[in-house]
Structures are given as C-alpha cells and as structure tokens.
Design an enzyme around this catalytic site. Sequence first.
Site, PDB file in Angstrom:
ATOM      1  N   LYS A  74       0.833  -1.214   0.000  1.00 36.36           N
ATOM      2  CA  LYS A  74       0.000   0.000   0.000  1.00 36.36           C
ATOM      3  C   LYS A  74       0.862   1.256   0.000  1.00 36.36           C
ATOM      4  CE  LYS A  74      -2.948   0.564   3.610  1.00 36.36           C
ATOM      5  NZ  LYS A  74      -2.889   1.828   4.347  1.00 36.36           N
ATOM      6  N   GLY A  91      -5.045   7.916   5.611  1.00 42.24           N
ATOM      7  CA  GLY A  91      -4.152   8.916   6.215  1.00 42.24           C
ATOM      8  C   GLY A  91      -2.931   9.166   5.348  1.00 42.24           C
ATOM      9  N   SER A 106       7.567   9.004  12.048  1.00 42.50           N
ATOM     10  CA  SER A 106       6.405   8.867  11.166  1.00 42.50           C
ATOM     11  C   SER A 106       6.829   9.044   9.724  1.00 42.50           C
ATOM     12  CB  SER A 106       5.346   9.912  11.519  1.00 42.50           C
ATOM     13  OG  SER A 106       4.465  10.085  10.410  1.00 42.50           O
ATOM     14  N   ASP A 154       2.288  -1.130  12.046  1.00 48.11           N
ATOM     15  CA  ASP A 154       0.977  -1.560  11.540  1.00 48.11           C
ATOM     16  C   ASP A 154       0.646  -2.997  11.929  1.00 48.11           C
ATOM     17  OD1 ASP A 154       0.562   0.907  10.441  1.00 48.11           O
ATOM     18  OD2 ASP A 154       1.177   0.335   8.414  1.00 48.11           O
ATOM     19  N   LYS A 170      -4.374   5.712  14.843  1.00 52.50           N
ATOM     20  CA  LYS A 170      -4.449   5.040  13.534  1.00 52.50           C
ATOM     21  C   LYS A 170      -5.909   5.078  13.050  1.00 52.50           C
ATOM     22  CE  LYS A 170      -0.114   4.083  13.119  1.00 52.50           C
ATOM     23  NZ  LYS A 170       0.652   4.844  12.121  1.00 52.50           N
ATOM     24  N   ARG A 178      -6.211   1.709  18.105  1.00 55.45           N
ATOM     25  CA  ARG A 178      -6.033   0.251  17.999  1.00 55.45           C
ATOM     26  C   ARG A 178      -5.791  -0.416  19.344  1.00 55.45           C
ATOM     27  NH1 ARG A 178      -2.923   0.058  12.153  1.00 55.45           N
ATOM     28  NH2 ARG A 178      -4.881   0.115  10.981  1.00 55.45           N
ATOM     29  N   ARG A 219      -7.170  -3.628   9.796  1.00 53.45           N
ATOM     30  CA  ARG A 219      -6.161  -4.520  10.390  1.00 53.45           C
ATOM     31  C   ARG A 219      -6.693  -5.234  11.636  1.00 53.45           C
ATOM     32  NH1 ARG A 219      -2.209  -3.596   6.880  1.00 53.45           N
ATOM     33  NH2 ARG A 219      -1.678  -1.430   6.370  1.00 53.45           N
TER      34      ARG A 219
HETATM   35  C1  S3P Z   1       2.548   4.846   6.325  1.00 55.68           C
HETATM   36  C2  S3P Z   1       3.142   5.234   7.492  1.00 55.68           C
HETATM   37  C3  S3P Z   1       2.705   4.813   8.821  1.00 55.68           C
HETATM   38  C4  S3P Z   1       1.781   3.606   8.738  1.00 55.68           C
HETATM   39  C5  S3P Z   1       0.742   3.755   7.671  1.00 55.68           C
HETATM   40  C6  S3P Z   1       1.383   3.941   6.311  1.00 55.68           C
HETATM   41  C7  S3P Z   1       3.073   5.346   5.046  1.00 55.68           C
HETATM   42  O1  S3P Z   1       2.012   5.878   9.456  1.00 55.68           O
HETATM   43  O2  S3P Z   1       1.152   3.386   9.975  1.00 55.68           O
HETATM   44  O3  S3P Z   1      -0.097   2.635   7.624  1.00 55.68           O
HETATM   45  O4  S3P Z   1       2.742   4.796   3.983  1.00 55.68           O
HETATM   46  O5  S3P Z   1       3.846   6.305   5.077  1.00 55.68           O
HETATM   47  P1  S3P Z   1       2.788   7.006  10.321  1.00 55.68           P
HETATM   48  O6  S3P Z   1       3.606   7.823   9.412  1.00 55.68           O
HETATM   49  O7  S3P Z   1       1.672   7.803  10.933  1.00 55.68           O
HETATM   50  O8  S3P Z   1       3.581   6.244  11.328  1.00 55.68           O
END
Ligand code: S3P
Length: 467
Positions: free
Chosen positions: A52, A125, A197, A345, A372, A376, A422
């Site tokens: 993803k 997100g 992040s 995740d 999230k 979670r 999830r």
């Molecule tokens: C992601 C970063 C992570 C992860 C999300 C996907 C990404 O989030 O939890 O499912 O693709 O950059 P955070 O940046 O908030 O940790």
Amino acid sequence: LPLQGAGFLSPRSSVNLDGIMAGPASETETPARWRVSPVDAVEGEVTVPGDKSISHRALLLGAIAEGLTEIEGFLESEDCLRTLEALRSMGVRIQQEGEQSVRVRGGGLFSLQAPSAPLDLGNSGTAMRLLIGLLSWQKFDATLVGDASLMKRPMERVALPLRMMGARIETREGTPPVIVRGWDRLRGIPYKSPMASAQVKSALLLAGLRASGETRITEPSTSRDHTERMLKAFGVPLRHDGTTIAVKPVQRLRGTRIDVPADFSSAAFFLVGGSIARSGTLRLRNVGMNPTRTGLLEILSAMGADIAVEGLSTHGPEPVADLVVRPASLRGIEVPLELVPRAIDEFPAFFIAAACAEGPSILRGAEELRVKETDRIAVMSRGLTALGVRHRVLPDGMLIEGRKAGGPVFSGGTVDSGGDHRVAMAFAMASLQSSAPIEVLNTANVATSFPGFAELARSCGFELEES
Ligand code: S3P
C-alpha cells in the site's frame, strides 16, 4: 470556527472550511461481517496483494515526474484508488491496465490543475498527509476531506512543519478538512520530528522538492523509507546521515518503472496465522522485505516462530523474499522499543500471537496506535475481552497474559473491528486457536488495504463466511 493556521484565510478566497463535512458515505458505515469457524491448519502458497505504501508513492511521484511511470503489482485497494482519483481530478492522466498494472503519464512538477471539488481521501491517512506535502507548493487551493475515521485524525503533525517552511495550510482544530493554499515560495528548514512517522517525513520530503535550500528531517528512529528509495529511482538525490534525511530542490523527476512487492503488512496476518495454527505449511510469495517494515518478523522469531526467508533478492530499490511459515510454540516477549516503528501496523496481529504464547508479553512505546484508523489499543482490547483473553491496557501499549497450558486461547464470540481493516484481519487469525466461531463486525474496510482477503484466507484453509 477555531482554525489552525487561519491567519492566511483570504476574505476573497473561494475555498474555506465552512460547511465542509466528512466525505460521502464512509465505508465504515457499510454493514459487513465475517463468521470465522475454528480450523486447525493453514496450508498453501499465496501471494498477498501489492504494498500500500509503495503504491501510493508510485502514483504521487509518477504524477509530477516527466514521462511515463509504469507501476507493476499496484495495489488496487480503496485507499490507493483514492490517491489515484485525487490525482485524476487534478488532471493527471492515469490508465489502469489489467488488474495490477497502472500507467501514469506525468506532466512535470507544475502540471497539476486545481481540482473542482474537495479531494475525498476516504479512509487513507497516507493519501491525505502525503498530498498535503505535495500540494504545499502548487499554485492552486485544494481542500482535503475523508471518511468519518480520517476526519478525526491529526493533521497538524504535517501542517505545522510545512507552515514553518512557509506553506499556507489550514486545519479544523488540527483535523480535516485541510485547506492547502496555492503558494510556491517554500524554504527548506531543518526539522526535528517528535515522532517516527513516515507520513510526516514523506510530506516534508515532497515539500522539499520545491523549497529553497535544504529540507532536513531528523526522526527519533527511522520510519519506513519507501519515499527515499523511490525518490532516488525517479532521479532525486538525497543525503542521509543517521536518522536525518535531506533533500534539495529539483527541476524534474524522471518517470520510471516501479515493481511493487507484496505488502509485508498484509503478509503479517498469515505469518501470525501460520505460526499459531496446529498444522500446515504456508508459503507467502514475493513479500516486501524492506528492513524498515519487517519488525514483526524479528518479534515473531524472538518468540520462537518458525519462519524461513527464502530467495531474498536485493535487486531494485525494494528487497523481496518468499516467507515459509510453520506452526511453533510461541513464548511471550517484551517488544524491544527500537522495533516499534518498524512494526507499527502489525500490532493488531501481534496481540493475537501474544495471546497464544506461553508467558506474558508486553508492548510499550506504541502510543501512535491510538491515532491510527481507530484507537487500535482500545479496539483490540475490547475484542480480546470479548474472546476471553486476559490483558491490561497501557497508555502506550498492552500487557497480554499469554495462554494457559492446554485448551483453546479464544472462547469464540463477537468482536467489532470498529471499521479498522487490520483489527478485522487480526481477529480472523484467532479462529485457529478458538473453541467456537468468531464473528467479526464492520469488515467492509478490509478492502482499503487487502481486497480479496476473505477469498485468499479460504484458499489456505480458513472457514470464513461473509455476510
Ligand atoms: C505509512 C506510514 C505509517 C503507517 C501507515 C502507512 C506510510 O504511518 O502506519 O499505515 O505509507 O507512510 P505514520 O507515518 O503515521 O507512522
């Protein structure tokens, strides 16, 4: 209306936050449920869908690159399709050719056009935060919204540093809708992120592509680095120094071919399932093995899991391997803090493994789980309670007691995923150690990351009925 960053609101602007609500009917409202009956074995060879994170990034970079970007193994999930549609609504030419093949005809850094309506990013997100970074130097205003879950998620973590770079961004009390104003005079800054992040880091790297001077991001520990790897593939030089990454402005990105590996985070459910099953061997093909993502593999191995990594290939920006998992007696673990961002995740699946392990397990330092797609920690706790698993909620994690000798770990019962993909998939795995069927409610959002999960699970032995 309390606004963050509202100092930039221009009275003549046609775009404002008044009256903007959550996007159209959120997937979390679609009633869908599973009934997963106890089985002992999982068996077979499967390929879980594409990654993803990498699929989102390939679309975004392809859109602002010059020339053709070919994406193979693209994840056609609801989240990634939101990014695809958002880019199309800004004039990007994208063709879907066959199931997992996408062609993006990028028109260069300034080829995007003003969207005629708010960009609805659904449950994603990643789509929203990365787009905020990309839009921060475009010449038009854009408004970003999402479903009921996304409308509650924190956006100041990207808006604040981007404002420090000069971007004009408004949020509503820190959450969407987000307005990104047209503006192309960003300046690079050194930014010390309070959290590991990848979404924050990526938003700033995307902004840094057109900010004067150097944009430098330092994280407390390294989050997933797909953006960095992919920027290099599109011809953007980056400077690394420990947990700091820096980018300077560029004139162009070069379209390229991106091979998307199978998503480790989707494979994770089957790594847990294959480990807690009583029998069977499961082979997961062509799984992304980026070390910033494979924390769960290290955690499960330390718990005594039997997972073999076969044919690890490090050609191309993202390493891949086949993972072969067999049942094992798991031991409880105290999750090392440094593994938390690399498994962020995977904790819903980890909690299921921990419940099946001998001896207690403890997770700390994972307060990010609270923001999230759902909280979670809270949602998993409610489900574990419904299935009779003794545990204690911590502000930043969970303590799980571990199995009693003999008998089944889970009692069977009904758990509500809260619309969190999830959480739903994690509880499906619990059927391998359950004394009675488990009903999982609110499963429609599994399609945000893992379309075809139910079918694939059935193909390796799960008795999963959808209704
Ligand atoms: C992601 C970063 C992570 C992860 C999300 C996907 C990404 O989030 O939890 O499912 O693709 O950059 P955070 O940046 O908030 O940790």
